[in-house]
Enzyme design. Structure first.
Site, PDB file in Angstrom:
ATOM      1  N   SER A 410      -9.059  -9.868   3.235  1.00 36.29           N
ATOM      2  CA  SER A 410      -8.547 -10.032   4.028  1.00 36.29           C
ATOM      3  C   SER A 410      -8.627 -10.754   5.695  1.00 36.29           C
ATOM      4  CB  SER A 410      -7.125  -8.984   4.393  1.00 36.29           C
ATOM      5  OG  SER A 410      -7.319  -7.828   4.426  1.00 36.29           O
ATOM      6  N   HIS A 431      -6.051 -14.396  -1.235  1.00 40.09           N
ATOM      7  CA  HIS A 431      -5.895 -13.288  -0.085  1.00 40.09           C
ATOM      8  C   HIS A 431      -4.144 -13.644  -0.678  1.00 40.09           C
ATOM      9  CE1 HIS A 431      -4.488 -12.156   3.887  1.00 40.09           C
ATOM     10  NE2 HIS A 431      -4.696 -11.266   2.286  1.00 40.09           N
ATOM     11  N   GLU A 443      -2.306 -16.671   0.046  1.00 44.04           N
ATOM     12  CA  GLU A 443      -3.280 -16.990   1.108  1.00 44.04           C
ATOM     13  C   GLU A 443      -4.690 -17.501   0.897  1.00 44.04           C
ATOM     14  OE1 GLU A 443      -4.179 -17.577   6.006  1.00 44.04           O
ATOM     15  OE2 GLU A 443      -4.716 -15.690   4.436  1.00 44.04           O
ATOM     16  N   ASN A 481      -3.767 -13.420   8.860  1.00 46.73           N
ATOM     17  CA  ASN A 481      -4.199 -12.353   9.983  1.00 46.73           C
ATOM     18  C   ASN A 481      -5.047 -12.044  11.647  1.00 46.73           C
ATOM     19  OD1 ASN A 481      -3.532 -10.341   8.222  1.00 46.73           O
ATOM     20  ND2 ASN A 481      -5.250 -10.339   6.869  1.00 46.73           N
TER      21      ASN A 481
HETATM   22  P1  NAI Z   1      -7.341   0.060  -2.466  1.00 44.48           P
HETATM   23  O1  NAI Z   1      -8.968   1.635  -1.380  1.00 44.48           O
HETATM   24  O2  NAI Z   1      -6.247   0.802  -2.567  1.00 44.48           O
HETATM   25  O3  NAI Z   1      -8.166  -0.287  -3.673  1.00 44.48           O
HETATM   26  C1  NAI Z   1      -9.289  -0.403  -4.168  1.00 44.48           C
HETATM   27  C2  NAI Z   1     -10.091   0.192  -5.239  1.00 44.48           C
HETATM   28  O4  NAI Z   1     -10.619  -0.531  -5.829  1.00 44.48           O
HETATM   29  C3  NAI Z   1     -10.099   0.986  -5.466  1.00 44.48           C
HETATM   30  O5  NAI Z   1      -9.193   1.661  -6.690  1.00 44.48           O
HETATM   31  C4  NAI Z   1     -11.575   2.340  -5.797  1.00 44.48           C
HETATM   32  O6  NAI Z   1     -12.110   3.212  -6.737  1.00 44.48           O
HETATM   33  C5  NAI Z   1     -11.563   0.173  -6.599  1.00 44.48           C
HETATM   34  N1  NAI Z   1     -13.173   0.292  -6.539  1.00 44.48           N
HETATM   35  C6  NAI Z   1     -13.968   0.202  -5.247  1.00 44.48           C
HETATM   36  N2  NAI Z   1     -15.394  -0.260  -5.915  1.00 44.48           N
HETATM   37  C7  NAI Z   1     -15.468  -0.545  -7.384  1.00 44.48           C
HETATM   38  C8  NAI Z   1     -16.515  -1.511  -8.036  1.00 44.48           C
HETATM   39  N3  NAI Z   1     -17.679  -1.115  -7.575  1.00 44.48           N
HETATM   40  N4  NAI Z   1     -15.742  -1.761  -9.199  1.00 44.48           N
HETATM   41  C9  NAI Z   1     -14.245  -1.002  -9.195  1.00 44.48           C
HETATM   42  N5  NAI Z   1     -12.801  -0.631  -8.778  1.00 44.48           N
HETATM   43  C10 NAI Z   1     -14.175  -0.957  -7.449  1.00 44.48           C
HETATM   44  O7  NAI Z   1      -7.575  -1.129  -1.536  1.00 44.48           O
HETATM   45  P2  NAI Z   1      -6.826  -2.144  -1.555  1.00 44.48           P
HETATM   46  O8  NAI Z   1      -5.682  -2.021  -0.315  1.00 44.48           O
HETATM   47  O9  NAI Z   1      -6.150  -2.202  -2.778  1.00 44.48           O
HETATM   48  O10 NAI Z   1      -7.383  -3.598  -0.793  1.00 44.48           O
HETATM   49  C11 NAI Z   1      -8.795  -3.616  -2.016  1.00 44.48           C
HETATM   50  C12 NAI Z   1      -8.606  -5.294  -1.004  1.00 44.48           C
HETATM   51  O11 NAI Z   1      -7.366  -5.809  -1.238  1.00 44.48           O
HETATM   52  C13 NAI Z   1      -9.302  -5.140   0.424  1.00 44.48           C
HETATM   53  O12 NAI Z   1     -10.036  -6.292   0.247  1.00 44.48           O
HETATM   54  C14 NAI Z   1      -8.068  -5.146   1.303  1.00 44.48           C
HETATM   55  O13 NAI Z   1      -8.703  -5.802   2.796  1.00 44.48           O
HETATM   56  C15 NAI Z   1      -7.759  -6.243   0.484  1.00 44.48           C
HETATM   57  N6  NAI Z   1      -5.936  -6.435   0.849  1.00 44.48           N
HETATM   58  C16 NAI Z   1      -5.318  -5.309   0.855  1.00 44.48           C
HETATM   59  C17 NAI Z   1      -4.413  -5.606   1.569  1.00 44.48           C
HETATM   60  C18 NAI Z   1      -3.016  -4.694   1.742  1.00 44.48           C
HETATM   61  O14 NAI Z   1      -1.787  -4.683   1.890  1.00 44.48           O
HETATM   62  N7  NAI Z   1      -3.735  -2.962   1.454  1.00 44.48           N
HETATM   63  C19 NAI Z   1      -3.136  -7.207   1.472  1.00 44.48           C
HETATM   64  C20 NAI Z   1      -4.318  -8.065   0.653  1.00 44.48           C
HETATM   65  C21 NAI Z   1      -5.753  -7.911   1.081  1.00 44.48           C
END
Ligand code: NAI
Length: 691
Positions: A410, A431, A443, A481
């Site tokens: 993001s 995104h 995005e 953002n």
């Molecule tokens: P989250 O913490 O819920 O999920 C991340 C997942 O990735 C975890 O389940 C973790 O075990 C897994 N993971 C970490 N390293 C890994 C690897 N090497 N191989 C495989 N799996 C791995 O995080 P979330 O909220 O889903 O965010 C993910 C991305 O999306 C981030 O870059 C965040 O900035 C972006 N994002 C988040 C939004 C939100 O509202 N939560 C909105 C838009 C983008």
């Protein structure tokens, strides 16, 4: 080619609307229909009429360019065509394939009978353009299907599947192909001398409707349609159908239509409609650049976002592999997916069968072996540059050489992520917004080396996935953002100066945002917000309010902790004296004399910085055009569509006013709050974004 083709099938005159691409009811079509109907009425050999559309669709609606002009349409208007239908003596049957929407469906509703393909969809989506159906749509729909169904379908603008339309009585038969079914029905009706069924004369469904039905529906509509005009006028018009004599009710619909057509909300929504189409156009991306077909996808990380992104692919029928670090994390992610689908089935928004079909397309893995066949890999792991770089280095080795490697980051630098691969031309930001399977915005972010084909692919992918894409340039926070930082920061400065969380949220919700900024912070988690803020590179003269950090320090993490800017009972937010004391403490520490802040100041200080930063984003080429910024805010950030998005709104409100606000903010908040040069130029010359 005439816009309406007239031919005879034995004793039946077939009128085929042929106005590519969607058979919109332009002037030429209306003329052709009127003439065709008159001719069929006069020709003695003709005993019945079928109205249909060429190229697999009936008619998608009025001509949007005519609607957009806001001018009175040239005669014959659709209502004159319908009057001819209802005055005729021979049965008229609509044969509906593809879609019959808006004016197209209103036309079909004035036919005596309707035959549709099972795959057809019908509906009155005028509300999405700030309008109410103006050619008897609210009246005939209500008389055929009853007020409850009309209220639900027309205020939401839903596209109804043919089977549902049949159930509701809007369609008489399903047939494949519908033209054959319609011809058969037309012949039968003529041979039997069947009474002609004129929808506007039916009264059974509108008799003795309890006023409570409307009162109850208005209560339900309130949270969704607060501040809007068209949904309420639709309710009024349906109520008129049930309470007034026919002519008076039709006249009422007409008055409401004109009121909506002439409203600023209609103009703003039409702006958004065109802006969404315009956003697909990428200058410099010639027609010779073709998108890569996406047959299989993979998602890395099955957290909040990864799970939603996987569902998005599966919903579009694309098989998707999901990779996680451990079996446990994978199971957590997949069960999130399952419970999301169960929820949709329980709510009735998805059939069990479709949910199962989608689920079967999602496969979980804990190793990289699944990547070999994916055409695109979307990374959604933790928001940490080092972690993402490691993941991309590995993806580069494991994914097929042609595969696109996309990141859901993001805020992070796409080029820094691409640098850890040997294929930076195939690295791009995609995104998604949370929840990814629901939010319509995508995005896409181009890095320095992202190739035209990669861009074309992710732009086309958005449409396959049912999303609206905007292409952004690479910078901290991209379009959405980056602008949001100023909105969020200003909310906290206002708290320091004397506002309360409930005042700020009330003002912004009153403006039309689904949720105010502090309620949103509580929902997303204040710890998450703080972590993101700390990751930002700030110019030296800029500061953050300490409020967020202090809330986190006291365990006020937001809804998940039961307390944040508010106290929570379930999901209900309750103002909390402890928070006020904390905020007052901050004001004291900063030596700020708290004062009463007028609502108008809150609105200006939150929205004007959005417009200002939007202008910078445009000037720097991060957004291709100002209207792309509007598309981002309307579809990803809850900005009310009926106000057109921040850039459109800013222009209406007056760019000079925005400049004034920014001049006032810059001395106290830092140089980044100064008016954007583009904005100053436009304000000085009185021009708009595109002049
Ligand atoms: P989250 O913490 O819920 O999920 C991340 C997942 O990735 C975890 O389940 C973790 O075990 C897994 N993971 C970490 N390293 C890994 C690897 N090497 N191989 C495989 N799996 C791995 O995080 P979330 O909220 O889903 O965010 C993910 C991305 O999306 C981030 O870059 C965040 O900035 C972006 N994002 C988040 C939004 C939100 O509202 N939560 C909105 C838009 C983008």
């Amino acid at each position: 080619m005439p816009a309406v083709n007239y031919r005879l099938e034995g004793e039946v005159a077939v009128l085929t609307i042929a106005n590519p691409p969607v058979n919109a009811l332009s002037l030429a079509v209306r003329e052709g229909l009127l003439q065709g109907l008159q001719r069929a009425e006069q020709e003695r050999a003709v005993r019945a009429v079928v109205v249909t559309g060429a190229d697999g669709t009936f008619a998608a609606g009025a001509d949007i360019n005519e609607v957009a002009s806001g001018l009175v349409l040239q005669s014959p208007i659709t209502r004159e065509v319908q009057a001819q239908m209802e005055a005729g003596t021979k049965p008229i049957v609509a044969a509906i394939e593809g879609v019959a929407l808006g004016g197209g469906f209103e036309l079909a509703l004035a036919c005596h009978f309707r035959v549709a393909a099972a795959s057809a969809r019908v509906g009155l989506p005028e509300v999405k353009l700030g309008l109410i159906p103006g050619a008897g749509g609210t009246q005939r729909f209500t008389r055929l299907a009853g007020p409850q169904a009309a209220l639900e379908a027309i205020t939401s603008g839903a596209h109804l599947p043919a089977a549902r339309a049949l159930e509701l009585g809007l369609v008489d038969e399903l047939a494949e192909p519908p033209l054959a079914g319609a011809l058969a029905l037309a012949r039968r009706a003529a041979a039997e001398g069947r009474p002609l069924r004129i929808a506007s004369d039916l009264s059974e469904r509108i008799r003795d409707v309890s006023p409570e039905l409307f009162a109850a529906f208005r209560r339900r509509l309130e949270p969704k349609a607060r501040g809007q005009l068209a949904p309420w006028r639709i309710v009024d018009s349906i109520e008129a159908a049930c309470t007034l004599p026919k002519e008076a009710a039709f006249a009422r619909e007409r008055e409401y239509f004109i009121e909506c057509r002439d409203s600023p909300q209609r103009q703003a929504l039409v702006h958004v409609f065109f802006a969404e189409r315009e956003a697909r156009k990428i200058p410099g991306l010639g027609a010779q650049v073709s998108a890569l077909p996406i047959r299989r996808a993979a998602v890395i990380g099955a957290g909040t976002m990864g799970a939603g992104i996987a569902m998005t692919f599966a919903n579009a029928g694309i098989p998707v592999s999901v990779l996680e670090l451990s079996g446990e994390a994978l199971e957590r992610g997949l069960s999130l997916v399952r419970s999301n689908y169960d929820g949709s089935v329980a709510r009735g928004s998805l059939t069990r069968e479709r949910a199962e079909r989608a689920l079967a397309l999602i496969q979980g893995w804990t190793g990289y072996q699944a990547l070999g066949t994916a055409d695109i890999v979307i990374e959604a792991v933790f928001e940490d540059l080092k972690v993402k770089q490691q993941v991309f280095a590995r993806l580069d080795q494991e994914a097929a050489p042609h595969a696109i490697l996309a990141t859901n980051t993001s805020t992070l630098d796409i080029d820094a992520i691409a640098a850890s691969t040997s294929r930076p031309e195939r690295v791009v930001g995609t995104h998604f917004f949370s929840p990814a399977n629901v939010m319509r915005l995508l995005e896409n972010v181009r890095g320095k080396h992202t190739s035209p084909q990669t861009i074309a692919t992710v732009m086309a992918l958005a449409r396959t996935l049912g999303k609206i894409a905007v292409l952004a340039g690479n910078c901290d926070g991209f379009i959405g953002n980056r602008m949001l930082m100023f909105y969020g920061a200003q909310a906290e400065f206002l708290l320091e100066e004397g506002a309360t969380p409930e005042q700020i949220d009330r003002v912004m919700e009153g403006f039309g945002f689904a949720m105010g900024p502090l309620a949103v912070r509580d929902l997303a988690g204040n710890d998450v917000g703080l972590a993101i803020r700390k990751g930002r590179r700030l110019p030296p003269d800029e500061r953050w309010s300490p409020i967020l950090e202090r809330l986190v320090g006291e365990g006020r993490l937001g809804q998940k902790a039961g307390k944040g800017f508010y106290r929570y009972e379930g999901r209900t937010r309750i103002p909390d004296a402890e928070v006020l004391a904390l905020i007052e403490g901050v004001s004291r520490d900063l030596g700020i004399q708290r004062r009463q802040i007028p609502d108008e100041e809150i609105l200006d200080r939150l929205l004007h910085p959005l417009v200002n930063e939007g202008a910078r984003v445009v000037e720097e080429g991060i957004a291709i055009r100002a209207s792309d910024v509007d598309v981002v805010y309307v579809n990803g950030y809850g900005f009310p569509a009926y106000k057109g998005g921040p850039m459109y709104w800013g222009r209406q409100a007056g760019l000079a006013r925005v400049v004034q606000t920014m001049r006032r903010l810059a001395p106290t908040h830092g140089a980044r709050w100064r008016p954007a040069p583009l904005l100053e130029r436009l304000a000085a010359s009185g021009k708009g974004w595109n002049d």
